[in-house]
Structures are given as structure tokens and as C-alpha cells.
Design an enzyme around this catalytic site. Structure first.
Site, PDB file in Angstrom:
ATOM      1  N   GLU A 432       0.814  -1.228   0.000  1.00  0.00           N
ATOM      2  CA  GLU A 432       0.000   0.000   0.000  1.00  0.00           C
ATOM      3  C   GLU A 432       0.838   1.264   0.000  1.00  0.00           C
ATOM      4  O   GLU A 432       0.448   2.291   0.567  1.00  0.00           O
ATOM      5  CB  GLU A 432      -0.953   0.003   1.197  1.00  0.00           C
ATOM      6  N   GLU A 531      -5.821  -7.930   0.222  1.00  0.00           N
ATOM      7  CA  GLU A 531      -6.562  -7.653   1.460  1.00  0.00           C
ATOM      8  C   GLU A 531      -7.968  -7.259   1.058  1.00  0.00           C
ATOM      9  O   GLU A 531      -8.165  -6.549   0.066  1.00  0.00           O
ATOM     10  CB  GLU A 531      -5.942  -6.506   2.266  1.00  0.00           C
TER      11      GLU A 531
END
Length: 599
Positions: A432, A531
Site C-alpha cells: 500500500e 486484502e
């Protein structure tokens, strides 16, 4: 946790940073000589100031060779202006946008602060040289137009020359290619999902962006740099398909800049990027290739920071099946005192592998400079750690780099233990990054180094250190940077992935995020949902051709099993109802632990 939506832990911070509100904005038009006209549009009006864009249009049949506009700024002071030269209240063209072909336009933009009630600007006059001859006129009109406002911590800055924008690998809902940046200097959002309220303004790369072809879009810009969030990154003279160096400064290849080239992908390679990958890792890679596009692996993230919670068992209890893949995290490694959880992730991963499962690891990497006995932080707001870069390379002489190497050595020992046990690891470091909320993606660097470039240097260092120095041949490299400019290159990545947290009980396929992620590399790579909160419905996935290689439901908070809470991503029914869990885990397109082959 996401690229196109808001990570649950970051919602409050984002809401405080980005103020979205409806507003009434002035639109001012002035006619010039030789069949020309200019239009000023307020893009952002937050009460204490505004940002505006101005388009100079040539409706004649001949080329305009230069232009000059006079502004009436009323009760405001211009703080910065781009794509034009400002003298007093007069704006003249830059060298690269002085000529306006017949039927075309040039544009500039500016931001200003208010010092009175009547602060919104108007156009006073337009004068051009060249163009179709006609009588000169200068009449202006002002009208009211609906707009939306965005308050951002930073505004656009100036540019100095122009090159043509080509196409992009991302496209709008109408199929049109999304350019790099709008004419007012703001970057275009790579996905319309970045704008959940539909006002034309979104949030990507820790910065505001404009949705292409929305009401907020003033038209495409044409700049000599690549706009990535707030950063204006120079383009390399030679296109190597990635990042480069020019006079010791980072530059980006045009083919890597979102919106500046069409990404025509090469074929997927038949083996992992590590040519020395062991036989088991090659077998896993081949298996993953064989199922991508026809099945999806089930995955569940372990409860890293609370050893007493068994996420594997919770999945079994709710569905009667077990996840094919378990996700683990080295987050607490290096913290050594009695009672701390999360220090047996390696052993738990070996146990799952021995059950016949697949293993994924991420690393919430704590501040490498944290003192002994201090719990280092990984969120940007809680640490000032910055990837050390000097002269375009990692600063290997710095204390920070020495501490990085010590941390990597610690994790390499765990990965070696996994290799010794025969475990192949889907390895997802520096996740991320483009979100900016972790230190490896921090956007507030003070040295002028593009954050994406610093992260690419770090990724390539990790790959080299773990693969070549430590000789780890059991890793499949999963990149999760969540924006094309953060991609480290095809030779360092086996799988691309994205993290999505999208409301509750939303079981759509997430096809737009899938396609966006799939298009980042220059050669085809498998695409995973690394995720998630909600699990995409396998039927929707198949219908939309959004073939996620695997999903990975995030873990629960420290509650009893079955408690419905926005902090529990598996247990309870806040995100996935019990019926949906059973539907997914018993679906013919979803692979569970008992359906995996031996490796």
C-alpha cells in the site's frame, strides 16, 4: 489498505484533510479579437480562497501565435499560477502554449487567497496576435454555475514546457483514455471509484485528483512532467520502461507515467522472476498460473497481534471448509519481551503449509531507527523515518540504511527458516505504498526525491538483498503499491495485487480495480486481492471476468467469535453474512484447503 477507497483506520484523517462541499462558483467569459474567447471556471472555492482554470479558445481558421489576458481578481491575491506568466493582473503565454491552432485551446490555472467578501475573479480582456482577422472586441459576461469544492493541503505548482500526452492503460466509463493530468494542474484519478460522492473530485496518492470527463474536469493538460499525486516528476530523455536518473535526479519513463502511453503488455513469463527459484516455488507458480482465469483461491489473514484468536478455526466453524491460503505478518518481529503476540508467525505458517496450504507474508515494518526497547511505528504520522536517498541512490553510508539492513537480516532469517521447511512464500513487502500512510510511502519528503522513486529503490534493494545476498529461492514477489508509477519493474514482480475495503456486505466483483491493477505491468502478471473486507461473489467475478487469483479477508479485532462489528472482518456479519461465507467457500469456482494439490 486500498488504492481507490478509504482504509478503515485512515477515514478520520482523510476526512480532516479533504473537505468536500457543494458551492456556487462564478464562470466568467470574455471575447477577444480574431474570433477568440476565454472562459474562467472556479474549480475549488473553500471560503478562504479558490483555485481557478482559464481556457483560451481559438474559434478562427488561422493559428494564434500569442495571447494575453487581464484578470480582475477583486478581493483576492494570487498565490501561485501555472502555464502562464503573471505580471500584475496580466497573464501572458508561456513559450510552449503561446500558439493555439485553429479550433484548439490553451489553458492556465491559479490559486488565490481571499481578503474580502467579493473575492472571486473575473476576466477583463483578451488580446491575441494571429488568428482569423476580424474586428477587435472585448466584452465580458459573468454567470453562475454549479460547482463543488475541495480543500487540499497542497495546490498545483508551475510548469515550464510541454510535450504531447499519448494514451493510458486506464480508461473512463465511456472507454476514453484517461490522460495524466487536467489543464489546471491536478492529476486525473485513475479510477472513478476514488470519488465516492460523485462531485468529480477524488483522492489518490495522498492527494486530490479530478475524475476524467466529470463536471469538475476542465479538460486535459499537456505538461513536460508526470503528475503523480502532488509530485511533478521529470520525464526521462530515454525511455527504459521504468525509473531512471538524469544528472543525478530521478526521472520517469513516459511509458511508466499514467496517462502518457498505452501499455501493450507482453506475454506472462513461464517461471518466477528469480531464475534460481527452487522446484517447489516453481511448482506453486505453475499451479497459480493454471488456475488464474478459472478459479479463485480462498484466503484468510491470521490474527497477528493476538495469538489467542484462531482465524483459521473461525473460517472452518462458519463454512465447514478451510482457507487454501493463510496470510501472516512479521509486524512484531524484533519486539522481544514476555507476553507479546505475533512472534510465532513463522512456525504457524510452517504448520499451515504442512496441512497442504499456501502461505502469504506481509511486513508492517516498524521504524528501523527506533531505539532498543522502544516499539517502533509504521504509520507515517507516528514516525519521521524516511527512505535514505542521495544522488538518486539509496544512501548506503547512512545510519538509517544500516538499520534497514539489520531489520532485513532479521526477516531474512525467518524466510530462511521457511525455506528450510520447504515452504514457498507469497511475499508482499512495502504494501500500500502509494497511500502514503506507511513510512515507505511517505509523501512529505524534504529532499525533493519523488516518493514513488524512493519506494522503487527500496523494493529493488529488498529483492536483491533477499534473493542474491541471502540466497532465498522460495519467494514469489507480490507487489501491492496500488499505483502504476510505484511499480518497480517486471523483473522484480511475480504477482500484482490490490487491497479493497468497500463498505459493508458489498459483494460486487470489483472489476474496475481488477482491470486497473492488471494493466500496471508491461508484461502480463497474475492479479490478486491481497486484502479485503467483503468477499467478491464468485458468480459476479466470473460474469465480469474479474478473475482474482485469491482473496484475503483481513483479521478480526480482539472480540469473542461471532460478534458483529466494523472491526471484525471475518467473524460476525458486518461485512460478510454467514450465508455469503457459506456461498463463497462452497462455490465450485473457489478453491479451499482440501482442494489444493501437493507441491
Amino acid at each position: 489498505m486500498i488504492n481507490i477507497l478509504i482504509r478503515p483506520c485512515c477515514k478520520a484523517a482523510l476526512a480532516a484533510t479533504l473537505v468536500l462541499s457543494g458551492a456556487i462558483a462564478n464562470a466568467s467569459t470574455v471575447s477577444g479579437n480574431n474570433n477568440t474567447a476565454a472562459t474562467l471556471t472556479i474549480q475549488n472555492d473553500w471560503g478562504g480562497g479558490y483555485c481557478a482554470s482559464v481556457s483560451v479558445n481559438n474559434a478562427g481558421s488561422e493559428t494564434v501565435t500569442s495571447w494575453q489576458l487581464t484578470l480582475n481578481t477583486n478581493d483576492s491575491d494570487i498565490g501561485n499560477l501555472w502555464n502562464g506568466n503573471l505580471t500584475g493582473n496580466t497573464v501572458t503565454a508561456m513559450s510552449y502554449n503561446s500558439e493555439i491552432a485553429a479550433g484548439a485551446n490553451a489553458s492556465f490555472g491559479f490559486c488565490a487567497t481571499a481578503n474580502g467578501d467579493n473575492y472571486l475573479p473575473e476576466l477583463s480582456s483578451l488580446s491575441v496576435t494571429g488568428g482569423s482577422a476580424s474586428s477587435s472586441s472585448s466584452t465580458s459576461s459573468t454567470s453562475s454555475a454549479s460547482s463543488s469544492s475541495v480543500s487540499s493541503e497542497s495546490s498545483s505548482s508551475s510548469s515550464s514546457s510541454s510535450e504531447s500526452s499519448a494514451s493510458s492503460s486506464s480508461s473512463s466509463s465511456t472507454g476514453a483514455i484517461i490522460p495524466n493530468a487536467a489543464s489546471n494542474g491536478w492529476p486525473y484519478c485513475r479510477s472513478a471509484d476514488s470519488d465516492p460522492d460523485g462531485d468529480g473530485w477524488g483522492w489518490e496518492n495522498n492527494y486530490s485528483c479530478i475524475v476524467f470527463e466529470s463536471a469538475a474536469d476542465p479538460g486535459a493538460g499537456d505538461f513536460p512532467y508526470c503528475q503523480i499525486g502532488e509530485a511533478q516528476t521529470p520525464l526521462c530523455d530515454t525511455d527504459n520502461g521504468s525509473w531512471g536518473l538524469a544528472d543525478g535526479e530521478a526521472c520517469l519513463s513516459r511509458s511508466m507515467c499514467p496517462g502518457m502511453s498505452e501499455n501493450l503488455q507482453g506475454a506472462m513469463r513461464d517461471e518466477p522472476v528469480n531464475p534460481n527459484a527452487d522446484l517447489t516455488t516453481r511448482a506453486v507458480y505453475t499451479y497459480l498460473q493454471s488456475i488464474w482465469g478459472n478459479h479463485m483461491l480462498s484466503g484468510q489473514m491470521d490474527q497477528t497481534w493476538q495469538d489467542a484468536i484462531d482465524q483459521f478455526a473461525r473460517v472452518q466453524n462458519d463454512t465447514g471448509r478451510a482457507p487454501a491460503m493463510m496470510g501472516y505478518d512479521f509486524m512484531n518481529y524484533g519486539l522481544y519481551w514476555n507476553g507479546i503476540s505475533g512472534l510465532t508467525q513463522t512456525e504457524e505458517a510452517i504448520e499451515h503449509w504442512n496441512l497442504g496450504g499456501l502461505v502469504s507474508f506481509t511486513w508492517h515494518w516498524r521504524d528501523p531507527n527506533a531505539a532498543d526497547g522502544v516499539i517502533g511505528e509504521f504509520y507515517t504520522e507516528d514516525t519521521d523515518f524516511t527512505i535514505p536517498v542521495v544522488s538518486g541512490e539509496l544512501d548506503t553510508s547512512s545510519t538509517s540504511f544500516a538499520n534497514i539492513e539489520a531489520d532485513v537480516a532479521m526477516i531474512a532469517a525467518e524466510l530462511q527458516a521457511l525455506e528450510d521447511a520447504g515452504v514457498t512464500v507469497l511475499w508482499r513487502p512495502l504494501h500500500e505504498a502509494s497511500g502514503g500512510w506507511f513510512w515507505w510511502g511517505r509523501t512529505d519528503r524534504s529532499d525533493g526525491v519523488p516518493p514513488a522513486y524512493a519506494q522503487v529503490l527500496m523494493w529493488r534493494y529488498l529483492y536483491d538483498r533477499l534473493t542474491n545476498h541471502y540466497g532465498l529461492d522460495n519467494l514469489l514477489w507480490v507487489w501491492n503499491g496500488q499505483h502504476g508509477a510505484w511499480y518497480p519493474g517486471d523483473n522484480y514482480v511475480d504477482i500484482v495485487s490490490v487491497d479493497i475495503y468497500d463498505g459493508s456486505q458489498n459483494y460486487e466483483s470489483q472489476v474496475e480495480a481488477y482491470q486497473l491493477t492488471k494493466n500496471y505491468p508491461h508484461e502480463a502478471k497474475m492479479v490478486a486481492l491481497s486484502e479485503n473486507s467483503n468477499i467478491p461473489d464468485p458468480d459476479a467475478m466470473a460474469a465480469d471476468n474479474a478473475w482474482w487469483l485469491f482473496f484475503m479477508v483481513w483479521n478480526d479485532s480482539d472480540t469473542a467469535e461471532g460478534v458483529t462489528s466494523s472491526s471484525n472482518f471475518w467473524t460476525g456479519e458486518y461485512f460478510n453474512t454467514n450465508a455469503h461465507k457459506v456461498h463463497v467457500y462452497n462455490h465450485e469456482l473457489v478453491i479451499t484447503l482440501d482442494e489444493l494439490p501437493e507441491f
